[in-house]
Enzyme design. Structure first.
Site, PDB file in Angstrom:
ATOM      1  N   ASN A   9      71.992 -38.489  -5.332  1.00 20.97           N
ATOM      2  CA  ASN A   9      71.068 -37.479  -4.818  1.00 20.97           C
ATOM      3  C   ASN A   9      71.879 -36.224  -4.505  1.00 20.97           C
ATOM      4  O   ASN A   9      72.621 -36.189  -3.530  1.00 20.97           O
ATOM      5  CB  ASN A   9      70.374 -38.032  -3.568  1.00 20.97           C
ATOM      6  CG  ASN A   9      69.532 -36.986  -2.864  1.00 20.97           C
ATOM      7  OD1 ASN A   9      69.255 -35.916  -3.414  1.00 20.97           O
ATOM      8  ND2 ASN A   9      69.116 -37.289  -1.640  1.00 20.97           N
ATOM      9  N   TRP A  10      71.703 -35.211  -5.326  1.00 24.11           N
ATOM     10  CA  TRP A  10      72.503 -33.999  -5.168  1.00 24.11           C
ATOM     11  C   TRP A  10      71.945 -33.021  -4.132  1.00 24.11           C
ATOM     12  O   TRP A  10      72.528 -31.964  -3.898  1.00 24.11           O
ATOM     13  CB  TRP A  10      72.654 -33.289  -6.528  1.00 24.11           C
ATOM     14  CG  TRP A  10      73.620 -33.964  -7.440  1.00 24.11           C
ATOM     15  CD1 TRP A  10      74.394 -35.059  -7.149  1.00 24.11           C
ATOM     16  CD2 TRP A  10      73.936 -33.593  -8.787  1.00 24.11           C
ATOM     17  NE1 TRP A  10      75.162 -35.390  -8.235  1.00 24.11           N
ATOM     18  CE2 TRP A  10      74.899 -34.507  -9.258  1.00 24.11           C
ATOM     19  CE3 TRP A  10      73.488 -32.577  -9.648  1.00 24.11           C
ATOM     20  CZ2 TRP A  10      75.424 -34.430 -10.548  1.00 24.11           C
ATOM     21  CZ3 TRP A  10      74.015 -32.506 -10.921  1.00 24.11           C
ATOM     22  CH2 TRP A  10      74.972 -33.427 -11.360  1.00 24.11           C
ATOM     23  N   LYS A  11      70.782 -33.342  -3.578  1.00 24.23           N
ATOM     24  CA  LYS A  11      70.203 -32.486  -2.532  1.00 24.23           C
ATOM     25  C   LYS A  11      70.221 -31.024  -2.985  1.00 24.23           C
ATOM     26  O   LYS A  11      69.996 -30.748  -4.148  1.00 24.23           O
ATOM     27  CB  LYS A  11      70.954 -32.697  -1.209  1.00 24.23           C
ATOM     28  CG  LYS A  11      71.040 -34.182  -0.862  1.00 24.23           C
ATOM     29  CD  LYS A  11      71.545 -34.458   0.519  1.00 24.23           C
ATOM     30  CE  LYS A  11      71.551 -35.987   0.717  1.00 24.23           C
ATOM     31  NZ  LYS A  11      71.756 -36.365   2.099  1.00 24.23           N
ATOM     32  N   HIS A  95      61.988 -38.759   0.856  1.00 21.37           N
ATOM     33  CA  HIS A  95      63.347 -38.709   1.414  1.00 21.37           C
ATOM     34  C   HIS A  95      63.294 -38.232   2.862  1.00 21.37           C
ATOM     35  O   HIS A  95      62.509 -37.363   3.209  1.00 21.37           O
ATOM     36  CB  HIS A  95      64.243 -37.791   0.574  1.00 21.37           C
ATOM     37  CG  HIS A  95      65.681 -37.911   0.969  1.00 21.37           C
ATOM     38  ND1 HIS A  95      66.204 -37.227   2.042  1.00 21.37           N
ATOM     39  CD2 HIS A  95      66.698 -38.667   0.471  1.00 21.37           C
ATOM     40  CE1 HIS A  95      67.477 -37.559   2.179  1.00 21.37           C
ATOM     41  NE2 HIS A  95      67.805 -38.426   1.238  1.00 21.37           N
ATOM     42  N   GLU A  97      65.041 -36.269   4.567  1.00 22.67           N
ATOM     43  CA  GLU A  97      65.212 -34.837   4.821  1.00 22.67           C
ATOM     44  C   GLU A  97      63.895 -34.092   4.614  1.00 22.67           C
ATOM     45  O   GLU A  97      63.626 -33.093   5.290  1.00 22.67           O
ATOM     46  CB  GLU A  97      66.348 -34.281   3.950  1.00 22.67           C
ATOM     47  CG  GLU A  97      67.700 -34.680   4.546  1.00 22.67           C
ATOM     48  CD  GLU A  97      68.837 -34.810   3.550  1.00 22.67           C
ATOM     49  OE1 GLU A  97      68.693 -34.353   2.403  1.00 22.67           O
ATOM     50  OE2 GLU A  97      69.878 -35.387   3.916  1.00 22.67           O
ATOM     51  N   GLU A 167      67.072 -46.223   3.633  1.00 22.70           N
ATOM     52  CA  GLU A 167      68.039 -45.237   4.114  1.00 22.70           C
ATOM     53  C   GLU A 167      67.867 -45.045   5.619  1.00 22.70           C
ATOM     54  O   GLU A 167      67.062 -44.213   6.056  1.00 22.70           O
ATOM     55  CB  GLU A 167      67.825 -43.898   3.401  1.00 22.70           C
ATOM     56  CG  GLU A 167      68.038 -43.973   1.900  1.00 22.70           C
ATOM     57  CD  GLU A 167      68.493 -42.635   1.335  1.00 22.70           C
ATOM     58  OE1 GLU A 167      69.553 -42.609   0.692  1.00 22.70           O
ATOM     59  OE2 GLU A 167      67.811 -41.623   1.573  1.00 22.70           O
ATOM     60  N   GLY A 173      74.545 -38.931   5.722  1.00 22.55           N
ATOM     61  CA  GLY A 173      75.414 -37.766   5.898  1.00 22.55           C
ATOM     62  C   GLY A 173      76.238 -37.810   7.171  1.00 22.55           C
ATOM     63  O   GLY A 173      76.844 -36.819   7.556  1.00 22.55           O
ATOM     64  N   SER A 213      75.690 -42.707   3.601  1.00 19.26           N
ATOM     65  CA  SER A 213      77.157 -42.694   3.635  1.00 19.26           C
ATOM     66  C   SER A 213      77.787 -43.766   2.741  1.00 19.26           C
ATOM     67  O   SER A 213      78.782 -44.384   3.119  1.00 19.26           O
ATOM     68  CB  SER A 213      77.665 -42.821   5.073  1.00 19.26           C
ATOM     69  OG  SER A 213      77.202 -41.724   5.848  1.00 19.26           O
ATOM     70  N   GLY A 234      74.454 -39.763  -1.573  1.00 22.00           N
ATOM     71  CA  GLY A 234      74.353 -38.320  -1.397  1.00 22.00           C
ATOM     72  C   GLY A 234      75.699 -37.663  -1.630  1.00 22.00           C
ATOM     73  O   GLY A 234      76.145 -37.479  -2.759  1.00 22.00           O
ATOM     74  N   GLY A 235      76.386 -37.336  -0.532  1.00 24.71           N
ATOM     75  CA  GLY A 235      77.646 -36.599  -0.578  1.00 24.71           C
ATOM     76  C   GLY A 235      78.639 -37.095  -1.624  1.00 24.71           C
ATOM     77  O   GLY A 235      79.232 -36.296  -2.365  1.00 24.71           O
TER      78      GLY A 235
HETATM   79  P1  PGA Z   1      74.685 -39.545   2.072  1.00 23.66           P
HETATM   80  O1  PGA Z   1      73.154 -39.237   1.669  1.00 23.66           O
HETATM   81  O2  PGA Z   1      75.217 -40.510   1.033  1.00 23.66           O
HETATM   82  O3  PGA Z   1      75.373 -38.217   2.019  1.00 23.66           O
HETATM   83  O4  PGA Z   1      74.673 -40.154   3.421  1.00 23.66           O
HETATM   84  C1  PGA Z   1      72.303 -40.242   1.201  1.00 23.66           C
HETATM   85  C2  PGA Z   1      70.928 -39.682   0.945  1.00 23.66           C
HETATM   86  O5  PGA Z   1      70.487 -38.791   1.682  1.00 23.66           O
HETATM   87  O6  PGA Z   1      70.227 -40.102   0.006  1.00 23.66           O
END
Ligand code: PGA
Length: 250
Positions: A9-11, A95, A97, A167, A173, A213, A234-235
């Site tokens: 997930n590149w956000k 998601h 966010e 999640e 994050g 994470s 994500g990251g």
């Molecule tokens: P993260 O994000 O791996 O940076 O914790 C995961 C996500 O939001 O899907």
């Protein structure tokens, strides 16, 4: 058998140019890898480029969100038909966010889920509790309500292609991953709820990904849990070598 799915997930990161540079570095590192499905979720501005550049490879690309209608006066939105028209066959829904910063609701996730299914788009529905909910022992209640609302009026046949991502919001994050045991416990509960909504067969066949994470250092222990069928990263999905290490977990 549930084929593992590793998703990135590149956000809100990477321009089209940066996205293509990622692929240039990443594709050779995972060439011929068939054990896991690999799906990237770039921003809408990069999605078409990534889909085109990944054609004929073992990498797919999906959208981070969509509207449930095919068209209409909805500024900023992208429809399922528009996604299909550029070759997009995956979408992230709900998601955290979006839930936290853009008021996404599971009532809307339910509409989007139906639309995705009707358009042959594989939906990855995100669920997960806040830290306060976990501390109040409300994790199961939260997950149950999220799943039941998202899956309202979805028949077992429609749920065939469904993917769930667990999640926990406190792990996204933050660097603090759920332990494999804590994640597996939540996954077991989610599968139980899926069986209530869609029957045991669908529950047994549905892939449940863990997200929050995920890193090269913890992917193997997470994937060693039979209840964990993949990861939403994500990251750590932003750098080709790091994400390739995750894909190659042993
Ligand atoms: P993260 O994000 O791996 O940076 O914790 C995961 C996500 O939001 O899907």
């Amino acid at each position: 058998m549930r084929k593992p799915l590793i998703a990135g997930n590149w956000k809100m990161y990477k321009t089209p140019k940066e996205s293509l540079a990622f692929l240039e570095g990443f594709l050779p590192l995972i060439e011929g890898h068939t054990r896991d499905e690999i799906v990237l979720f770039p921003t809408m501005s990069s999605l078409g480029y990534v889909i085109d550049a990944a054609q004929g490879t073992n990498v797919r690309a999906g959208a981070q969100n969509m509207h449930w209608l095919n068209e209409g006066p909805y500024t900023s939105q992208t429809s399922p038909t528009m996604l299909v028209s550029i070759g997009c066959r995956h979408v992230l829904l709900g998601h955290s966010e979006l839930r936290l910063y853009f008021n996404e609701t599971y009532e809307r996730v339910n509409l989007k889920l139906k639309a995705a299914i009707n358009h042959g788009i594989t939906p990855i529905v995100c669920v997960g509790e806040l830290l306060a909910e976990r501390e109040d022992l409300q994790t199961e209640e939260t997950l149950r309500s999220q799943i039941r609302t998202a899956l309202r009026n979805i028949s077992p046949t429609e749920a065939r292609r469904l993917v769930i991502a667990y999640e926990p919001i406190w792990a996204i994050g933050t660097g603090s991953t759920a332990t494999p045991e804590v994640a597996a416990e939540a996954h077991t509960f989610i599968r139980h709820e899926l069986a209530q909504c869609c029957g045991q067969q669908i529950a047994d066949n549905t892939r449940i990904l863990y997200g929050g994470s995920v890193k090269p250092e913890n992917i193997a222990s997470l994937m060693a849990q039979p209840e964990i069928d993949g990861a939403l990263v994500g990251g750590a999905s932003l750098v080709p070598t790091t994400f390739a290490q995750i894909v190659h977990y042993a």
